[in-house]
Scaffold this motif. Structure first.
Motif, PDB file in Angstrom:
ATOM      1  N   ARG A  45       0.829  -1.213   0.000  1.00  0.00           N
ATOM      2  CA  ARG A  45       0.000   0.000   0.000  1.00  0.00           C
ATOM      3  C   ARG A  45       0.864   1.265   0.000  1.00  0.00           C
ATOM      4  O   ARG A  45       1.794   1.388   0.806  1.00  0.00           O
ATOM      5  CB  ARG A  45      -0.904   0.013   1.227  1.00  0.00           C
ATOM      6  CG  ARG A  45      -1.687   1.315   1.411  1.00  0.00           C
ATOM      7  CD  ARG A  45      -2.422   1.342   2.741  1.00  0.00           C
ATOM      8  NE  ARG A  45      -3.613   0.507   2.706  1.00  0.00           N
ATOM      9  CZ  ARG A  45      -4.399   0.295   3.766  1.00  0.00           C
ATOM     10  NH1 ARG A  45      -4.092   0.846   4.936  1.00  0.00           N
ATOM     11  NH2 ARG A  45      -5.469  -0.463   3.654  1.00  0.00           N
ATOM     12  N   ILE A  60      -3.391   3.621  -2.600  1.00  0.00           N
ATOM     13  CA  ILE A  60      -3.145   2.697  -3.702  1.00  0.00           C
ATOM     14  C   ILE A  60      -2.696   1.387  -3.074  1.00  0.00           C
ATOM     15  O   ILE A  60      -1.689   1.347  -2.368  1.00  0.00           O
ATOM     16  CB  ILE A  60      -2.044   3.222  -4.640  1.00  0.00           C
ATOM     17  CG1 ILE A  60      -2.394   4.611  -5.163  1.00  0.00           C
ATOM     18  CG2 ILE A  60      -1.822   2.259  -5.805  1.00  0.00           C
ATOM     19  CD1 ILE A  60      -1.241   5.308  -5.857  1.00  0.00           C
ATOM     20  N   ASN A  64      -2.428  -2.957  -3.797  1.00  0.00           N
ATOM     21  CA  ASN A  64      -2.579  -4.156  -4.622  1.00  0.00           C
ATOM     22  C   ASN A  64      -3.280  -3.860  -5.944  1.00  0.00           C
ATOM     23  O   ASN A  64      -4.200  -4.564  -6.352  1.00  0.00           O
ATOM     24  CB  ASN A  64      -3.320  -5.238  -3.844  1.00  0.00           C
ATOM     25  CG  ASN A  64      -2.448  -5.861  -2.766  1.00  0.00           C
ATOM     26  OD1 ASN A  64      -1.363  -5.363  -2.459  1.00  0.00           O
ATOM     27  ND2 ASN A  64      -2.910  -6.939  -2.175  1.00  0.00           N
ATOM     28  N   GLY A  65      -2.829  -2.786  -6.610  1.00  0.00           N
ATOM     29  CA  GLY A  65      -3.331  -2.480  -7.942  1.00  0.00           C
ATOM     30  C   GLY A  65      -4.565  -1.615  -8.001  1.00  0.00           C
ATOM     31  O   GLY A  65      -5.009  -1.246  -9.093  1.00  0.00           O
ATOM     32  N   LYS A  66      -5.161  -1.263  -6.865  1.00  0.00           N
ATOM     33  CA  LYS A  66      -6.365  -0.432  -6.851  1.00  0.00           C
ATOM     34  C   LYS A  66      -6.068   0.953  -6.284  1.00  0.00           C
ATOM     35  O   LYS A  66      -5.297   1.093  -5.334  1.00  0.00           O
ATOM     36  CB  LYS A  66      -7.462  -1.085  -6.005  1.00  0.00           C
ATOM     37  CG  LYS A  66      -8.093  -2.308  -6.641  1.00  0.00           C
ATOM     38  CD  LYS A  66      -9.276  -2.778  -5.805  1.00  0.00           C
ATOM     39  CE  LYS A  66      -9.976  -3.957  -6.464  1.00  0.00           C
ATOM     40  NZ  LYS A  66     -11.163  -4.398  -5.681  1.00  0.00           N
ATOM     41  N   CYS A  67      -6.718   1.968  -6.857  1.00  0.00           N
ATOM     42  CA  CYS A  67      -6.625   3.342  -6.352  1.00  0.00           C
ATOM     43  C   CYS A  67      -7.952   3.700  -5.683  1.00  0.00           C
ATOM     44  O   CYS A  67      -9.024   3.485  -6.269  1.00  0.00           O
ATOM     45  CB  CYS A  67      -6.355   4.321  -7.487  1.00  0.00           C
ATOM     46  SG  CYS A  67      -4.768   4.106  -8.305  1.00  0.00           S
ATOM     47  N   LEU A  68      -7.867   4.239  -4.477  1.00  0.00           N
ATOM     48  CA  LEU A  68      -9.064   4.542  -3.703  1.00  0.00           C
ATOM     49  C   LEU A  68      -8.973   5.929  -3.083  1.00  0.00           C
ATOM     50  O   LEU A  68      -7.888   6.384  -2.704  1.00  0.00           O
ATOM     51  CB  LEU A  68      -9.244   3.522  -2.581  1.00  0.00           C
ATOM     52  CG  LEU A  68      -9.331   2.047  -2.952  1.00  0.00           C
ATOM     53  CD1 LEU A  68      -9.118   1.190  -1.710  1.00  0.00           C
ATOM     54  CD2 LEU A  68     -10.666   1.729  -3.597  1.00  0.00           C
ATOM     55  N   GLU A 124     -13.528   3.844  -5.456  1.00  0.00           N
ATOM     56  CA  GLU A 124     -12.399   3.507  -6.322  1.00  0.00           C
ATOM     57  C   GLU A 124     -12.268   4.523  -7.441  1.00  0.00           C
ATOM     58  O   GLU A 124     -13.281   4.991  -7.999  1.00  0.00           O
ATOM     59  CB  GLU A 124     -12.577   2.102  -6.894  1.00  0.00           C
ATOM     60  CG  GLU A 124     -11.367   1.606  -7.661  1.00  0.00           C
ATOM     61  CD  GLU A 124     -11.460   0.145  -8.043  1.00  0.00           C
ATOM     62  OE1 GLU A 124     -10.584  -0.332  -8.796  1.00  0.00           O
ATOM     63  OE2 GLU A 124     -12.408  -0.535  -7.570  1.00  0.00           O
ATOM     64  N   GLN A 159      -9.641   5.555 -11.022  1.00  0.00           N
ATOM     65  CA  GLN A 159      -8.739   4.948 -11.981  1.00  0.00           C
ATOM     66  C   GLN A 159      -7.317   5.475 -11.786  1.00  0.00           C
ATOM     67  O   GLN A 159      -7.117   6.638 -11.414  1.00  0.00           O
ATOM     68  CB  GLN A 159      -9.205   5.229 -13.406  1.00  0.00           C
ATOM     69  CG  GLN A 159     -10.576   4.667 -13.724  1.00  0.00           C
ATOM     70  CD  GLN A 159     -10.651   3.169 -13.502  1.00  0.00           C
ATOM     71  OE1 GLN A 159      -9.831   2.404 -14.020  1.00  0.00           O
ATOM     72  NE2 GLN A 159     -11.628   2.734 -12.716  1.00  0.00           N
ATOM     73  N   GLU A 160      -6.356   4.610 -12.060  1.00  0.00           N
ATOM     74  CA  GLU A 160      -4.949   4.991 -11.913  1.00  0.00           C
ATOM     75  C   GLU A 160      -4.626   6.255 -12.697  1.00  0.00           C
ATOM     76  O   GLU A 160      -3.934   7.157 -12.199  1.00  0.00           O
ATOM     77  CB  GLU A 160      -4.062   3.839 -12.387  1.00  0.00           C
ATOM     78  CG  GLU A 160      -2.586   4.158 -12.452  1.00  0.00           C
ATOM     79  CD  GLU A 160      -1.804   3.057 -13.142  1.00  0.00           C
ATOM     80  OE1 GLU A 160      -0.648   3.323 -13.518  1.00  0.00           O
ATOM     81  OE2 GLU A 160      -2.331   1.937 -13.308  1.00  0.00           O
ATOM     82  N   GLN A 177      -0.727  -7.485  -6.709  1.00  0.00           N
ATOM     83  CA  GLN A 177      -2.069  -7.988  -6.938  1.00  0.00           C
ATOM     84  C   GLN A 177      -2.596  -8.673  -5.684  1.00  0.00           C
ATOM     85  O   GLN A 177      -1.843  -9.284  -4.938  1.00  0.00           O
ATOM     86  CB  GLN A 177      -2.106  -8.967  -8.114  1.00  0.00           C
ATOM     87  CG  GLN A 177      -1.674  -8.357  -9.435  1.00  0.00           C
ATOM     88  CD  GLN A 177      -2.613  -7.265  -9.900  1.00  0.00           C
ATOM     89  OE1 GLN A 177      -3.836  -7.411  -9.829  1.00  0.00           O
ATOM     90  NE2 GLN A 177      -2.058  -6.165 -10.373  1.00  0.00           N
ATOM     91  N   SER A 178      -3.892  -8.564  -5.468  1.00  0.00           N
ATOM     92  CA  SER A 178      -4.508  -9.263  -4.335  1.00  0.00           C
ATOM     93  C   SER A 178      -4.329 -10.756  -4.504  1.00  0.00           C
ATOM     94  O   SER A 178      -4.430 -11.291  -5.605  1.00  0.00           O
ATOM     95  CB  SER A 178      -6.005  -8.920  -4.256  1.00  0.00           C
ATOM     96  OG  SER A 178      -6.180  -7.539  -4.027  1.00  0.00           O
TER      97      SER A 178
END
Length: 215
Positions: free
Chosen positions: A36, A61, A63-67, A87, A89-90, A213-214
């Motif tokens: 993270r 950010i 495991n690949g996700k932006c929040l 969420e 987008q990157e 990645q999760s």
């Protein structure tokens, strides 16, 4: 509404962290790794934590996700807080930071953490390495009923005591956050540095969180 009830404490040494990690690897169910990168906005432009602030804005950010994350409640007492997240987008990250800047949110601290999660005695244990040299633990239980919070708080306190883990007090939590704000590289202040330049300087850690990645 989901309520997350948790306690946190610092490890005094890396050896203490490693000892609990090895115990959980042998006796608990491993759940996942998490990488993270997080930006935590603070109220004061001198980076000093405000103990009275009850709205906690973050860009996360993991495991690949932006929040975008907002927490509401007392951040240093250990009380359960409400948490909301959406969420993004990157490719919208820089634009999102610009929007916050226009709204008067332009400074804070960033963190890069690598965390291992385990299930043990009906609780979630998180062992966290905060780069470069900070290690801490969290124990968490969750409920959808507000009336269950007090029971879960007692359960977590009992579990921490049984494992000889010291829960941070309100003052210790404030001291810990003040320690984090004193690390120059991890600060951001977009009145003094363009957002694009800051993101470029921290790309190494952002990419680590984006590429993970999760499991």
């Amino acid at each position: 509404m989901n309520y997350e009830v948790e306690s946190r404490g610092l490890f005094h040494t890396r050896q203490d962290y490693t000892a609990l990690l090895e115990f959980l690897q042998a006796n608990a169910e491993f759940k996942k790794d998490m990488h993270r990168f997080q930006m935590v906005y603070v109220e004061n432009s001198d980076f000093s934590p405000d103990p009275d602030a009850d709205v906690d804005l973050r860009v996360r950010i993991q495991n690949g996700k932006c929040l975008v994350v907002v927490k509401h409640g007392n951040w240093h007492s250990g009380a359960t807080r409400k948490e909301y997240e959406i969420e993004i987008q990157e490719e919208d990250l820089e634009e999102q930071l610009n929007i916050f800047h226009l709204l008067g949110k332009g400074w804070g601290i960033s963190l890069y953490t690598e965390t291992k999660f385990f299930d043990y005695q009906n609780a979630e244990f998180a062992l966290v390495h905060l780069h470069d040299d900070i290690y801490y633990w969290e124990i968490e239980k969750s409920t959808t009923s507000k009336s269950n919070i007090a029971v879960l708080e007692k359960d977590i306190s009992k579990l921490a005591a049984e494992m000889h883990l010291e829960v941070m007090t309100s003052m210790e939590m404030q001291d810990y956050v003040a320690r984090l704000t004193e690390r120059p590289f991890w600060r951001f202040h977009f009145e003094n540095e363009p957002i694009k330049d800051w993101l470029k300087n921290h790309k190494k850690y952002i990419d680590l969180a984006l590429k993970a990645q999760s499991q």
